[in-house]
Design a protein around this motif. Structure first.
Motif, PDB file in Angstrom:
ATOM      1  N   GLN A   1       1.043  -1.267  -0.209  1.00  0.00           N
ATOM      2  CA  GLN A   1      -0.068  -0.093   0.284  1.00  0.00           C
ATOM      3  C   GLN A   1       0.775   1.309  -0.146  1.00  0.00           C
ATOM      4  N   SER A   2       1.982   1.181  -0.568  1.00  0.00           N
ATOM      5  CA  SER A   2       3.202   2.479  -0.690  1.00  0.00           C
ATOM      6  C   SER A   2       2.070   2.820  -2.069  1.00  0.00           C
ATOM      7  N   PHE A   3       1.864   2.252  -2.956  1.00  0.00           N
ATOM      8  CA  PHE A   3       0.908   3.367  -4.067  1.00  0.00           C
ATOM      9  C   PHE A   3      -0.399   2.834  -4.150  1.00  0.00           C
ATOM     10  N   TYR A   4      -1.061   3.609  -5.182  1.00  0.00           N
ATOM     11  CA  TYR A   4      -2.024   3.234  -5.854  1.00  0.00           C
ATOM     12  C   TYR A   4      -2.311   3.223  -6.936  1.00  0.00           C
ATOM     13  N   THR A   5      -3.234   2.379  -7.253  1.00  0.00           N
ATOM     14  CA  THR A   5      -3.330   2.695  -9.502  1.00  0.00           C
ATOM     15  C   THR A   5      -4.444   1.644  -9.490  1.00  0.00           C
ATOM     16  N   GLN A   6      -5.259   2.274 -10.549  1.00  0.00           N
ATOM     17  CA  GLN A   6      -6.505   1.147 -11.067  1.00  0.00           C
ATOM     18  C   GLN A   6      -5.267   0.691 -12.226  1.00  0.00           C
ATOM     19  N   HIS A   7      -4.665   0.699 -12.725  1.00  0.00           N
ATOM     20  CA  HIS A   7      -4.123   0.895 -14.027  1.00  0.00           C
ATOM     21  C   HIS A   7      -2.665  -0.198 -13.995  1.00  0.00           C
ATOM     22  N   GLN A   8      -2.977  -0.924 -13.133  1.00  0.00           N
ATOM     23  CA  GLN A   8      -1.633  -1.644 -12.959  1.00  0.00           C
ATOM     24  C   GLN A   8      -0.695  -2.044 -13.969  1.00  0.00           C
ATOM     25  N   GLU A   9      -1.442  -2.829 -15.168  1.00  0.00           N
ATOM     26  CA  GLU A   9      -0.370  -3.429 -16.284  1.00  0.00           C
ATOM     27  C   GLU A   9       0.054  -1.836 -17.485  1.00  0.00           C
ATOM     28  N   ASP A  10      -0.407  -1.357 -16.944  1.00  0.00           N
ATOM     29  CA  ASP A  10       0.515   0.061 -17.994  1.00  0.00           C
ATOM     30  C   ASP A  10       0.645   0.340 -17.350  1.00  0.00           C
ATOM     31  N   ILE A  11       1.128   1.114 -16.161  1.00  0.00           N
ATOM     32  CA  ILE A  11       1.728   2.284 -15.927  1.00  0.00           C
ATOM     33  C   ILE A  11       2.847   2.013 -15.290  1.00  0.00           C
ATOM     34  N   GLY A  12       3.722   0.879 -15.545  1.00  0.00           N
ATOM     35  CA  GLY A  12       5.559   0.670 -15.460  1.00  0.00           C
ATOM     36  C   GLY A  12       5.951   0.709 -16.824  1.00  0.00           C
ATOM     37  N   LYS A  13       4.904   0.687 -17.802  1.00  0.00           N
ATOM     38  CA  LYS A  13       5.742   0.980 -18.830  1.00  0.00           C
ATOM     39  C   LYS A  13       5.592   2.686 -19.157  1.00  0.00           C
ATOM     40  N   LEU A  14       4.357   2.980 -18.436  1.00  0.00           N
ATOM     41  CA  LEU A  14       3.749   5.040 -19.114  1.00  0.00           C
ATOM     42  C   LEU A  14       5.628   5.020 -18.534  1.00  0.00           C
ATOM     43  N   ILE A  15       5.559   4.780 -17.148  1.00  0.00           N
ATOM     44  CA  ILE A  15       6.664   5.997 -15.844  1.00  0.00           C
ATOM     45  C   ILE A  15       8.047   5.462 -17.071  1.00  0.00           C
ATOM     46  N   ILE A  16       8.320   4.087 -17.530  1.00  0.00           N
ATOM     47  CA  ILE A  16       9.469   4.123 -18.253  1.00  0.00           C
ATOM     48  C   ILE A  16       9.733   5.421 -19.656  1.00  0.00           C
ATOM     49  N   MET A  17       8.210   5.174 -19.974  1.00  0.00           N
ATOM     50  CA  MET A  17       8.896   5.988 -21.696  1.00  0.00           C
ATOM     51  C   MET A  17       8.540   7.287 -21.390  1.00  0.00           C
ATOM     52  N   LEU A  18       8.288   7.398 -20.280  1.00  0.00           N
ATOM     53  CA  LEU A  18       8.791   8.778 -19.516  1.00  0.00           C
ATOM     54  C   LEU A  18       9.572   8.682 -18.909  1.00  0.00           C
ATOM     55  N   GLY A  19      10.332   8.394 -18.638  1.00  0.00           N
ATOM     56  CA  GLY A  19      11.982   8.327 -18.397  1.00  0.00           C
ATOM     57  C   GLY A  19      12.952   8.557 -19.672  1.00  0.00           C
ATOM     58  N   PHE A  20      12.176   6.993 -20.913  1.00  0.00           N
ATOM     59  CA  PHE A  20      13.111   8.152 -22.082  1.00  0.00           C
ATOM     60  C   PHE A  20      12.986   9.140 -22.520  1.00  0.00           C
ATOM     61  N   ASN A  21      12.310  10.030 -22.486  1.00  0.00           N
ATOM     62  CA  ASN A  21      11.710  11.359 -22.564  1.00  0.00           C
ATOM     63  C   ASN A  21      12.585  12.386 -21.925  1.00  0.00           C
ATOM     64  N   LEU A  22      12.451  11.874 -20.726  1.00  0.00           N
ATOM     65  CA  LEU A  22      12.704  12.911 -19.872  1.00  0.00           C
ATOM     66  C   LEU A  22      14.612  12.605 -20.624  1.00  0.00           C
ATOM     67  N   THR A  23      15.288  11.973 -20.308  1.00  0.00           N
ATOM     68  CA  THR A  23      16.235  11.383 -20.546  1.00  0.00           C
ATOM     69  C   THR A  23      16.963  12.079 -22.122  1.00  0.00           C
ATOM     70  N   ASP A  24      16.336  12.203 -22.581  1.00  0.00           N
ATOM     71  CA  ASP A  24      16.416  13.319 -24.302  1.00  0.00           C
ATOM     72  C   ASP A  24      15.831  14.318 -24.110  1.00  0.00           C
ATOM     73  N   GLU A  25      15.524  14.573 -23.078  1.00  0.00           N
ATOM     74  CA  GLU A  25      15.177  16.314 -23.320  1.00  0.00           C
ATOM     75  C   GLU A  25      16.121  17.071 -22.476  1.00  0.00           C
ATOM     76  N   ILE A  26      17.024  15.717 -21.468  1.00  0.00           N
ATOM     77  CA  ILE A  26      18.560  16.211 -20.659  1.00  0.00           C
ATOM     78  C   ILE A  26      19.457  16.543 -21.430  1.00  0.00           C
ATOM     79  N   ALA A  27      19.338  15.081 -22.387  1.00  0.00           N
ATOM     80  CA  ALA A  27      20.620  15.572 -22.931  1.00  0.00           C
ATOM     81  C   ALA A  27      21.042  16.936 -23.975  1.00  0.00           C
ATOM     82  N   ALA A  28      19.378  17.188 -24.611  1.00  0.00           N
ATOM     83  CA  ALA A  28      19.466  17.807 -25.524  1.00  0.00           C
ATOM     84  C   ALA A  28      19.848  19.482 -24.740  1.00  0.00           C
TER      85      ALA A  28
END
Length: 236
Positions: free
Chosen positions: A144-171
């Motif tokens: 109960q540290s986290f709560y989401t109704q979208h467990q199947e997809d939320i992990g991939k979304l966080i990782i994809m946001l991280g990839f975009n973050l890396t692109d922005e930082i590198a740019a």
């Protein structure tokens, strides 16, 4: 290790050293061959081009960034938030101990505009990162540290946001902007990502930690060869 595998590894290590020393564009395949006293046939038996060689170096770096996660994942004393922070800190581009690799990537993948190379690194990271992320999310929901109704997809979304973050930082770091402006941009991007993750997971405020402002300043100074940190106001 088989003889062919050993030679392949030697080529990778030699090329990586020369890329760091002379730059990617200034390191020809012939320079790698001369350094190793290797024939062209010996090189092209393992790699079809210099870019293919660099892509494999990037894949190895991405894989190495997650090696220590195995121990973290099996540590029963760590909660889901601790494991999440450990996973989010496995960005090879922001590793202070490998600034040469960051400089190489900024030059080829961002200033040079090699989108293919950027995507190759993301592909090399996605499967392994997602496996860890899904296990962490399952543990966090159980605790109960986290709560989401979208467990199947939320992990991939966080990782994809991280990839975009890396692109922005590198740019930002690849730009010719003033040090204070670049550092400020990077810190703001990291804080936005941290806030987004906490919101997506309904995690406690401040539970997600990425990189401190001091860390970013020190890394930027190493990257730019600055002996004294820029005059920048830090919120520790």
């Amino acid at each position: 290790m088989k003889k062919g595998d050993a030679r392949r590894q030697q080529i990778l290590e030699t090329a990586e050293r020369l890329f760091y020393q002379n730059g990617y564009e200034n390191t020809s395949v012939q320079a790698i061959l001369d350094e190793m006293n290797l024939s062209k046939g010996g090189f092209y038996h393992h790699f079809e081009s210099k870019m293919a060689l660099l892509e494999e170096i990037c894949v190895h770096k991405a894989e190495a960034a997650y090696e220590e996660m195995e121990q973290v994942m099996y540590d029963g004393s760590l909660g889901a938030v601790d494991k999440l922070n450990a996973l989010l800190g496995r960005s090879g581009l922001l590793d202070q101990n490998n600034v040469d690799f960051l400089a190489l990537m900024l030059d080829v993948a961002y200033r040079g505009g090699s989108a293919v190379l950027r995507e190759r690194m993301k592909q090399a990271s996605m499967d392994r990162a997602l496996t860890y992320m899904n296990a962490i999310l399952a543990q966090g929901l159980h605790e109960q540290s986290f709560y989401t109704q979208h467990q199947e997809d939320i992990g991939k979304l966080i990782i994809m946001l991280g990839f975009n973050l890396t692109d922005e930082i590198a740019a930002a770091m690849a730009s010719d902007g003033a040090a204070q402006a670049v550092i400020g941009r990077v810190i703001n991007l990291l804080d936005t990502y941290r806030s987004a993750i906490e919101t997506l997971l309904c995690a406690p405020y401040g539970s997600v930690t990425l990189y401190s402002a001091r860390y970013i300043v020190d890394m930027y100074c190493k990257l730019k060869g600055l002996s004294v940190p820029p005059d920048f106001s830090l919120d520790e």
